[in-house]
Design a protein around this motif. Sequence first.
Motif, PDB file in Angstrom:
ATOM      1  N   GLY A  50       0.809  -1.212   0.000  1.00  0.00           N
ATOM      2  CA  GLY A  50       0.000   0.000   0.000  1.00  0.00           C
ATOM      3  C   GLY A  50       0.841   1.260   0.000  1.00  0.00           C
ATOM      4  N   SER A  51       1.947   1.240   0.740  1.00  0.00           N
ATOM      5  CA  SER A  51       2.828   2.407   0.778  1.00  0.00           C
ATOM      6  C   SER A  51       3.454   2.667  -0.586  1.00  0.00           C
ATOM      7  CB  SER A  51       3.919   2.231   1.840  1.00  0.00           C
ATOM      8  OG  SER A  51       4.934   1.353   1.399  1.00  0.00           O
ATOM      9  N   ASP A 137      -3.103   2.057  -6.901  1.00  0.00           N
ATOM     10  CA  ASP A 137      -4.043   2.917  -6.178  1.00  0.00           C
ATOM     11  C   ASP A 137      -3.245   4.093  -5.621  1.00  0.00           C
ATOM     12  OD1 ASP A 137      -5.824   4.217  -4.495  1.00  0.00           O
ATOM     13  OD2 ASP A 137      -6.586   2.372  -3.615  1.00  0.00           O
ATOM     14  N   PRO A 138      -3.519   5.302  -6.095  1.00  0.00           N
ATOM     15  CA  PRO A 138      -2.738   6.450  -5.622  1.00  0.00           C
ATOM     16  C   PRO A 138      -3.018   6.841  -4.169  1.00  0.00           C
ATOM     17  CG  PRO A 138      -4.469   7.160  -7.115  1.00  0.00           C
ATOM     18  CD  PRO A 138      -4.480   5.657  -7.108  1.00  0.00           C
ATOM     19  N   ASP A 139      -4.153   6.414  -3.598  1.00  0.00           N
ATOM     20  CA  ASP A 139      -4.464   6.719  -2.197  1.00  0.00           C
ATOM     21  C   ASP A 139      -3.778   5.675  -1.326  1.00  0.00           C
ATOM     22  OD1 ASP A 139      -5.478   7.088   0.337  1.00  0.00           O
ATOM     23  OD2 ASP A 139      -7.554   7.363  -0.329  1.00  0.00           O
ATOM     24  N   ARG A 140      -2.587   5.995  -0.873  1.00  0.00           N
ATOM     25  CA  ARG A 140      -1.760   5.015  -0.158  1.00  0.00           C
ATOM     26  C   ARG A 140      -2.406   4.538   1.144  1.00  0.00           C
ATOM     27  NH1 ARG A 140       1.368   5.463  -4.014  1.00  0.00           N
ATOM     28  NH2 ARG A 140       3.391   6.226  -4.454  1.00  0.00           N
ATOM     29  N   ALA A 141      -3.031   5.424   1.885  1.00  0.00           N
ATOM     30  CA  ALA A 141      -3.679   5.002   3.139  1.00  0.00           C
ATOM     31  C   ALA A 141      -4.809   4.019   2.852  1.00  0.00           C
ATOM     32  CB  ALA A 141      -4.202   6.212   3.902  1.00  0.00           C
ATOM     33  N   ALA A 142      -5.605   4.306   1.828  1.00  0.00           N
ATOM     34  CA  ALA A 142      -6.700   3.391   1.469  1.00  0.00           C
ATOM     35  C   ALA A 142      -6.142   2.061   0.977  1.00  0.00           C
ATOM     36  CB  ALA A 142      -7.597   4.023   0.406  1.00  0.00           C
ATOM     37  N   ALA A 143      -5.062   2.107   0.214  1.00  0.00           N
ATOM     38  CA  ALA A 143      -4.445   0.870  -0.274  1.00  0.00           C
ATOM     39  C   ALA A 143      -3.918   0.042   0.887  1.00  0.00           C
ATOM     40  CB  ALA A 143      -3.319   1.196  -1.258  1.00  0.00           C
ATOM     41  N   MET A 144      -3.269   0.695   1.851  1.00  0.00           N
ATOM     42  CA  MET A 144      -2.743  -0.019   3.014  1.00  0.00           C
ATOM     43  C   MET A 144      -3.888  -0.677   3.799  1.00  0.00           C
ATOM     44  SD  MET A 144       0.066   2.833   4.172  1.00  0.00           S
ATOM     45  CE  MET A 144       1.235   1.982   5.218  1.00  0.00           C
ATOM     46  N   ALA A 170      -2.146   4.576  10.130  1.00  0.00           N
ATOM     47  CA  ALA A 170      -1.682   5.911  10.504  1.00  0.00           C
ATOM     48  C   ALA A 170      -0.236   5.889  11.007  1.00  0.00           C
ATOM     49  CB  ALA A 170      -2.612   6.510  11.560  1.00  0.00           C
ATOM     50  N   LEU A 171       0.126   4.873  11.758  1.00  0.00           N
ATOM     51  CA  LEU A 171       1.478   4.768  12.284  1.00  0.00           C
ATOM     52  C   LEU A 171       2.513   4.451  11.188  1.00  0.00           C
ATOM     53  CD1 LEU A 171       0.751   2.702  15.521  1.00  0.00           C
ATOM     54  CD2 LEU A 171       1.657   5.047  15.436  1.00  0.00           C
ATOM     55  N   CYS A 172       2.056   3.818  10.114  1.00  0.00           N
ATOM     56  CA  CYS A 172       2.975   3.335   9.081  1.00  0.00           C
ATOM     57  C   CYS A 172       3.026   4.197   7.820  1.00  0.00           C
ATOM     58  CB  CYS A 172       2.643   1.889   8.725  1.00  0.00           C
ATOM     59  SG  CYS A 172       3.005   0.741  10.053  1.00  0.00           S
ATOM     60  N   LEU A 173       2.212   5.223   7.754  1.00  0.00           N
ATOM     61  CA  LEU A 173       2.255   6.094   6.566  1.00  0.00           C
ATOM     62  C   LEU A 173       3.592   6.805   6.458  1.00  0.00           C
ATOM     63  CD1 LEU A 173      -1.282   7.671   6.338  1.00  0.00           C
ATOM     64  CD2 LEU A 173      -0.144   6.290   4.613  1.00  0.00           C
TER      65      LEU A 173
END
Length: 173
Positions: A50-51, A137-144, A170-173
């Motif tokens: 995801g990142s 998926d450009p939305d990395r948080a949503a992908a994660m 949130a911790l890993c973004l």
Amino acid sequence: MPIQPDPDAHPFWRFSLDRYGRSGVPPVCLEIQDETGSDVNLLLFGLWLGSEGWCITGAGAARCAEAVAAWHAEIVRPLRAVRRRLKGWQVCPDAPRETLRAGIQKWEIEAERLEQDMLFALYEGLLVAEPALVEADPDRAAAMAGNLDSFAALAPKGKGAAEPRDKLVALCL
């Protein structure tokens, strides 16, 4: 036990060392592991994908989980069980027991690194051979978050709670 990153290691392993070394990440990973029976390496893999802007499909997640299931069950979990069993066990003197426990932890971490090597190789193969199993998926948080859901759904206890998942993202973004 802090692990020094190898600059020549693949990006997934470097990501895992960085994120797992962040305050708050280990307990949330372990909470999800306890709630769902998830393999933390698969959770980290989903976060890393995801990142990088990749969403893994349910079929792709299943493929990855199957690829490492035997290794995780027969190598990683038994090493972890022995390490945990030795903690505080008063059958032998503390110092030699803790030396043994530290050595087992070293091998447990190495077994997890090898599991991550397997996942990274599989990822490279999926991108080339079966790109439909991994979507951009450009939305990395949503992908994660979506990747965590895909892997948690495959775990023995099924899907995990949204709260620890969102906290981990949130911790890993």
